[in-house]
Each structure stands twice: as structure tokens, then as C-alpha cells.
Design a protein around this motif. Structure first.
Motif, PDB file in Angstrom:
ATOM      1  N   ASP A  51       0.840  -1.187   0.000  1.00 24.99           N
ATOM      2  CA  ASP A  51       0.000   0.000   0.000  1.00 24.99           C
ATOM      3  C   ASP A  51       0.883   1.249   0.000  1.00 24.99           C
ATOM      4  O   ASP A  51       2.111   1.152   0.015  1.00 24.99           O
ATOM      5  N   LYS A  52       0.245   2.393  -0.024  1.00 19.10           N
ATOM      6  CA  LYS A  52       0.987   3.663  -0.053  1.00 19.10           C
ATOM      7  C   LYS A  52       1.834   3.833   1.205  1.00 19.10           C
ATOM      8  O   LYS A  52       2.941   4.387   1.148  1.00 19.10           O
ATOM      9  N   GLN A  53       1.359   3.340   2.322  1.00 18.49           N
ATOM     10  CA  GLN A  53       2.101   3.427   3.585  1.00 18.49           C
ATOM     11  C   GLN A  53       3.432   2.673   3.483  1.00 18.49           C
ATOM     12  O   GLN A  53       4.465   3.146   3.956  1.00 18.49           O
ATOM     13  N   GLU A  54       3.414   1.519   2.827  1.00 27.19           N
ATOM     14  CA  GLU A  54       4.658   0.754   2.660  1.00 27.19           C
ATOM     15  C   GLU A  54       5.631   1.484   1.734  1.00 27.19           C
ATOM     16  O   GLU A  54       6.850   1.418   1.912  1.00 27.19           O
ATOM     17  N   ILE A  55       5.110   2.212   0.764  1.00 28.77           N
ATOM     18  CA  ILE A  55       5.968   3.001  -0.118  1.00 28.77           C
ATOM     19  C   ILE A  55       6.658   4.098   0.690  1.00 28.77           C
ATOM     20  O   ILE A  55       7.865   4.305   0.574  1.00 28.77           O
ATOM     21  N   LEU A  56       5.888   4.785   1.526  1.00 27.93           N
ATOM     22  CA  LEU A  56       6.467   5.828   2.386  1.00 27.93           C
ATOM     23  C   LEU A  56       7.550   5.242   3.279  1.00 27.93           C
ATOM     24  O   LEU A  56       8.650   5.801   3.400  1.00 27.93           O
ATOM     25  N   ALA A  57       7.264   4.105   3.898  1.00 30.92           N
ATOM     26  CA  ALA A  57       8.246   3.463   4.773  1.00 30.92           C
ATOM     27  C   ALA A  57       9.503   3.066   3.995  1.00 30.92           C
ATOM     28  O   ALA A  57      10.622   3.229   4.487  1.00 30.92           O
TER      29      ALA A  57
END
Length: 192
Positions: A51-57
Motif C-alpha cells: 500500500d501507499k504506507q509501505e511506499i512511504l516506509a
């Protein structure tokens, strides 16, 4: 949490995401925008990231890991002299800012957007980087090169270095090494 991945394609996607997060901000960046920037279909994005959160991380983890690697290398070359080590850390920090600018800017300004599990996963890297600074600042304090409260000195130095992403012009008259040396000079007590 599977964030860092050695896949060249995933690294490229992470780099593109960092650029978009800097331009648009994490909240305003949509999955569709990310996919378009990356040249893939929205659904294909989830082949690489959950998800987008994993991309940020992934952006923050890769940037922070790069900063740690650069800092360790700089300290190895600096030797044991507290003055040399302080200057080496300042130069390394600026090198990180200017060679991996987008990831660093995302880490600085979007850290608060990480969900609690990602923040917990990445805190060890941020803490390890800050621990290097504390070690170098303690050495400089003990040697009498600088004065003051360690916490305030470290926040002052890191704040000053981090803010250069907003105003520094790489094409200007000062090199990153000049900036690092000037900062260290400014925090050292003046001799009468």
C-alpha cells in the motif's frame, strides 16, 4: 514488515515515489499519481508494495540507511580527532541531503505520516543515526571544542543542517564542505 528490497525495479519505484512525495506531499499523492509517475498501472503498483504506507516506509528506510552508511564511512576516514569527526559528520549529513535529497526531505517532513508499526520499525535506524551524532558531539564537548547542553547542541546542529534543503543552491559559491566547515566554525567558542 518487508520494506527494503534489493530489487532494482523496486528501488527505482521508491526513488520516483520520493520525488512525488516531495512535490505533492504524502497526503495529496494518490496511488494513481504514483503509478503514473512510475509508468505502471495502479494495480501493478501492488505487485511491488502492499500500500501507499509501505511506499512511504520504503522511501524513509532507504534514505535513512543511506545516511547511516555515508556517516559510518565518513567517521572511519576521519580518525579519532574530535574536530575531524565533527566536521566529517557535518559533511556526511550534507552529502546525504544533496545526493539523496528527496528521500531525506520525505524523512524529515513526512515521518509523522507513518503508521505506528512502520514508525516502530524505522525508529531503530533514526536512533542509530542520532546516536552517531551524540557520540561525536560528546567527543567535541569533552575536548572543549564546543560548549553547551548535548541535547540542545545536537538539535541545533541537525536543525541547521536539515534546513539547508530549503535554501542551499548547489550551483552557488559554497560547496557542501564549505557549509559544513562554516557550521562547525560557528558553534566553536571564539578565542580572545
Amino acid at each position: 514488515m518487508n520494506v527494503i528490497n534489493a530489487s532494482p525495479r523496486r528501488k527505482e519505484l521508491t526513488r520516483l515515489a520520493a520525488q512525488l512525495f516531495v512535490q505533492e506531499g504524502f497526503d495529496r499523492t494518490t496511488v494513481r499519481m504514483l503509478a503514473q509517475e512510475m509508468g505502471i498501472k495502479s494495480g501493478s503498483l501492488f505487485h511491488h508494495f502492499r500500500d501507499k504506507q509501505e511506499i512511504l516506509a520504503a522511501v524513509i528506510e532507504e534514505g535513512t540507511q543511506n545516511a547511516l552508511n555515508i556517516a559510518h564511512r565518513a567517521l572511519e576516514l576521519a580518525g579519532d580527532d574530535p574536530d575531524s569527526r565533527l566536521r566529517a559528520m557535518a559533511r556526511a549529513h550534507l552529502e546525504t541531503l544533496f545526493t539523496d535529497r528527496n528521500a531525506h526531505v520525505v524523512a524529515l517532513f513526512e515521518w509523522r505520516r507513518l503508521d505506528p508499526s512502520a514508525r516502530a520499525h524505522l525508529s531503530h535506524l533514526r536512533d542509530a543515526y542520532e546516536a552517531l551524532w551524540v557520540e561525536v558531539i560528546d567527543e567535541a564537548l569533552e575536548a572543549g571544542l564546543i560548549h553547551g547542553d548535548r541535547f540542545l547542541v545536537s538539535r541545533f546542529i541537525l536543525g541547521a543542517l536539515n534546513w539547508t534543503v530549503r535554501w542551499y543552491d548547489p550551483g552557488g559559491s559554497r560547496s557542501p564542505d564549505d557549509l559544513a566547515d562554516e557550521l562547525v566554525f560557528m558553534i566553536m567558542p571564539k578565542t580572545p
